[in-house]
Design a protein around this motif. Structure first.
Motif, PDB file in Angstrom:
ATOM      1  N   ASP A   1      19.703  70.848  10.474  1.00 26.32           N
ATOM      2  CA  ASP A   1      20.003  70.118  11.940  1.00 26.32           C
ATOM      3  C   ASP A   1      20.067  68.795  11.475  1.00 26.32           C
ATOM      4  O   ASP A   1      20.118  68.465  10.411  1.00 26.32           O
ATOM      5  N   VAL A   2      20.745  68.244  12.561  1.00 26.69           N
ATOM      6  CA  VAL A   2      21.127  66.612  12.284  1.00 26.69           C
ATOM      7  C   VAL A   2      20.115  65.745  11.973  1.00 26.69           C
ATOM      8  O   VAL A   2      20.384  64.801  11.224  1.00 26.69           O
ATOM      9  N   ALA A   3      18.891  65.890  12.495  1.00 28.04           N
ATOM     10  CA  ALA A   3      17.654  64.758  12.371  1.00 28.04           C
ATOM     11  C   ALA A   3      17.506  64.804  10.796  1.00 28.04           C
ATOM     12  O   ALA A   3      17.509  63.856  10.061  1.00 28.04           O
ATOM     13  N   THR A   4      17.321  66.137  10.498  1.00 32.79           N
ATOM     14  CA  THR A   4      17.132  66.240   9.029  1.00 32.79           C
ATOM     15  C   THR A   4      18.234  65.646   7.927  1.00 32.79           C
ATOM     16  O   THR A   4      17.826  64.812   7.144  1.00 32.79           O
ATOM     17  N   ALA A   5      19.359  65.988   8.454  1.00 35.60           N
ATOM     18  CA  ALA A   5      20.456  65.382   7.601  1.00 35.60           C
ATOM     19  C   ALA A   5      20.457  63.627   7.749  1.00 35.60           C
ATOM     20  O   ALA A   5      20.666  63.215   6.650  1.00 35.60           O
ATOM     21  N   LEU A   6      20.390  63.335   8.699  1.00 36.76           N
ATOM     22  CA  LEU A   6      20.467  61.758   8.886  1.00 36.76           C
ATOM     23  C   LEU A   6      19.112  61.408   7.974  1.00 36.76           C
ATOM     24  O   LEU A   6      19.563  60.155   7.452  1.00 36.76           O
ATOM     25  N   ALA A   7      18.053  61.868   7.986  1.00 32.03           N
ATOM     26  CA  ALA A   7      17.225  61.085   7.264  1.00 32.03           C
ATOM     27  C   ALA A   7      17.377  61.321   5.775  1.00 32.03           C
ATOM     28  O   ALA A   7      17.254  60.337   5.025  1.00 32.03           O
ATOM     29  N   ILE A   8      18.018  62.252   5.610  1.00 32.48           N
ATOM     30  CA  ILE A   8      18.747  62.257   4.148  1.00 32.48           C
ATOM     31  C   ILE A   8      19.641  61.395   3.753  1.00 32.48           C
ATOM     32  O   ILE A   8      19.810  60.565   2.841  1.00 32.48           O
ATOM     33  N   VAL A   9      20.671  61.170   4.541  1.00 29.68           N
ATOM     34  CA  VAL A   9      21.534  60.052   4.381  1.00 29.68           C
ATOM     35  C   VAL A   9      20.990  58.883   4.417  1.00 29.68           C
ATOM     36  O   VAL A   9      21.303  57.964   3.498  1.00 29.68           O
ATOM     37  N   GLU A  10      20.088  58.472   5.251  1.00 33.52           N
ATOM     38  CA  GLU A  10      19.550  57.083   5.180  1.00 33.52           C
ATOM     39  C   GLU A  10      18.788  56.950   4.134  1.00 33.52           C
ATOM     40  O   GLU A  10      18.463  55.538   3.567  1.00 33.52           O
ATOM     41  N   ARG A  11      18.161  57.878   3.371  1.00 34.98           N
ATOM     42  CA  ARG A  11      17.564  57.566   2.115  1.00 34.98           C
ATOM     43  C   ARG A  11      18.470  57.102   0.964  1.00 34.98           C
ATOM     44  O   ARG A  11      17.881  56.540   0.094  1.00 34.98           O
ATOM     45  N   GLY A  12      19.568  57.371   0.959  1.00 33.69           N
ATOM     46  CA  GLY A  12      20.575  56.877   0.344  1.00 33.69           C
ATOM     47  C   GLY A  12      21.090  57.861  -1.071  1.00 33.69           C
ATOM     48  O   GLY A  12      20.458  58.847  -1.000  1.00 33.69           O
ATOM     49  N   GLY A  13      21.980  57.604  -1.606  1.00 30.04           N
ATOM     50  CA  GLY A  13      22.609  58.342  -2.823  1.00 30.04           C
ATOM     51  C   GLY A  13      23.443  59.532  -2.325  1.00 30.04           C
ATOM     52  O   GLY A  13      24.053  60.014  -3.451  1.00 30.04           O
ATOM     53  N   ILE A  14      23.828  59.846  -1.257  1.00 34.86           N
ATOM     54  CA  ILE A  14      24.799  60.789  -0.855  1.00 34.86           C
ATOM     55  C   ILE A  14      26.240  60.296  -0.983  1.00 34.86           C
ATOM     56  O   ILE A  14      26.382  59.077  -0.325  1.00 34.86           O
TER      57      ILE A  14
END
Ligand code: G
Ligand code: MN
Length: 387
Positions: free
Chosen positions: A46-59
């Motif tokens: 889902d998008v919320a989880t995806a955004l949390a991962i992007v915001e952590r950095g490294g993607i």
């Protein structure tokens, strides 16, 4: 040469990709195909989880389905763009349609693939995307080191792309300016854009200024307004914002630039970029007056415009910033300030417009303080429709 191949970890390390699909099976099929090429993966359904991962950095790239319950792949793309102008996003869809394809392009999606597809083609695209992203990042780092024209950490190419997009779909909103009896005196034309990376007029102006493209922005605004207004000549005044640097544009004085617009414009000028930098301001605005236009000081009281702009511009109109009018019915200090400004302006023969009026109490107080004209959400919000 010793024959050792040059290794460049910046372009050869495998990288990390985020895979987003509400269908966990598809997530794992794509993830496995990427992993077979040595690429690290994260998955989200889902998008919320995806955004949390992007915001952590490294993607370094995102592969996402478009159709998902709740927020979809386009929402994800929009949110990613607010965070990073360059991060490559590849969108997949089982049901391609023109609207989503257009939105994807506008938001700078790197690829739009229709399902079913050959996973090896997707993986090739992801690898190319990651290489491009690394190049853009390396370029930013070099710019930061050498102190490029846009300063530390900024990306001219990304800014240029966003500015182009903002320019191509720029539109104008119009907000009425009324007299005390509620009748319409004029409309202010206000810049708008749907470009997520430049979400407000200030950001677009800032980008234009940093890229040296203010003249082009101003010209586009004038063309839009001319198109919106058509050939009708209704009996109200059009208020148009000028950037102080527009005063340096010779076409403004040749009559060509404003020719497509109606006569008798009120040209609003803010002292955001100091008017002191511009030689012969008084002569320049006088030439606009001889063409029948009036000059307004915009945002008086906002901290940009001061009393010296009266000396530079000799304005026919003064617009009080909403800083001065907000909650004026409850603030004796604001009332005293506005009373003395209106007295001074009337002595000089200058019309006073109060901006940002949101309540009946503010309106009543400003009318009692003899403001001539009124503008704000209380009367009408800026609207896209042709006034
Ligand atoms: O700088 P200038 O005064 O031209 O900008 C006016 C801005 O203020 C516009 O972007 C407009 O949308 C916004 N605006 C207009 N009326 C109101 C109002 O009543 N309240 C608020 N908060 N903003 C307003
Ligand atoms: Mn204005």
């Amino acid at each position: 040469m010793d024959g050792t191949p040059m290794t460049d970890t910046a372009t050869t390390s495998p990288g990390t990709v985020l895979v987003v699909d509400d269908e966990p099976l598809l997530c794992s099929v794509i993830s496995r195909a990427l992993q077979r090429r040595g690429i690290h993966t994260h998955a989200a359904t889902d998008v919320a989880t995806a955004l949390a991962i992007v915001e952590r950095g490294g993607i370094e790239a995102v592969v996402s389905d478009i159709a998902m319950p709740g927020r979809d792949g386009l929402d994800l793309l929009r949110a990613v763009r607010a965070h990073d102008l360059d991060l490559p996003v590849l969108l997949m869809t089982g049901a391609p349609d023109l609207d989503s394809a257009i939105t994807a392009v506008e938001l700078g999606a790197l690829k739009y693939v229709t399902k079913p597809f050959e996973t090896s083609i997707l993986v090739d695209s992801v690898q190319r995307a990651m290489n491009l992203y690394r190049l853009a990042r390396a370029k930013r780092e070099v710019m930061a080191l050498v102190g490029g024209p846009l300063g530390e950490g900024s990306d001219r190419t990304g800014l240029e792309t966003s500015f182009e997009r903002a320019l191509s779909q720029l539109w104008m909103a119009y907000q009425p300016i009324v007299r005390a009896d509620g009748s319409v005196y004029g409309h202010e034309a206000l810049l708008r854009s749907d470009e997520p990376a430049l979400p407000n007029p200030g950001a677009i102006l800032d980008a234009a200024s940093r890229l040296g493209r203010l003249p082009q922005l101003s010209e586009t605004i004038r063309q839009r307004v001319a198109t919106d207004l058509g050939s009708d000549r209704p009996p109200w005044s059009l208020f148009l914002n000028l950037h102080p640097h527009d005063l340096l544009d010779p076409s403004l004085f040749s009559g060509q630039a404003l020719a497509g617009l109606r006569e008798g414009l009120v040209l609003e000028i803010t002292e955001r970029a100091a008017l002191d930098d511009i030689a012969d301001v008084a002569t320049r605005v006088d030439r606009l007056r001889t063409r029948g236009h009036r000059i307004a000081i915009d945002d008086l009281g906002a901290g940009y415009s001061g009393l010296s702009s009266f000396l530079h511009l000799r304005p026919e109109v003064v617009k009080l910033d909403m800083n001065l009018t907000r909650g004026i019915d409850r603030d004796p200090m604001r009332r005293k300030l506005v009373a003395s400004i209106t007295a001074m302006c009337h002595e000089l023969g200058t019309l006073v417009v109060a901006e940002g009026i949101e309540t009946a109490a503010e309106r009543d107080t400003l009318v009692a303080l003899e403001c001539d004209l009124l503008q704000g959400y209380f009367f009408a919000r800026p609207a896209r429709v042709r006034p």
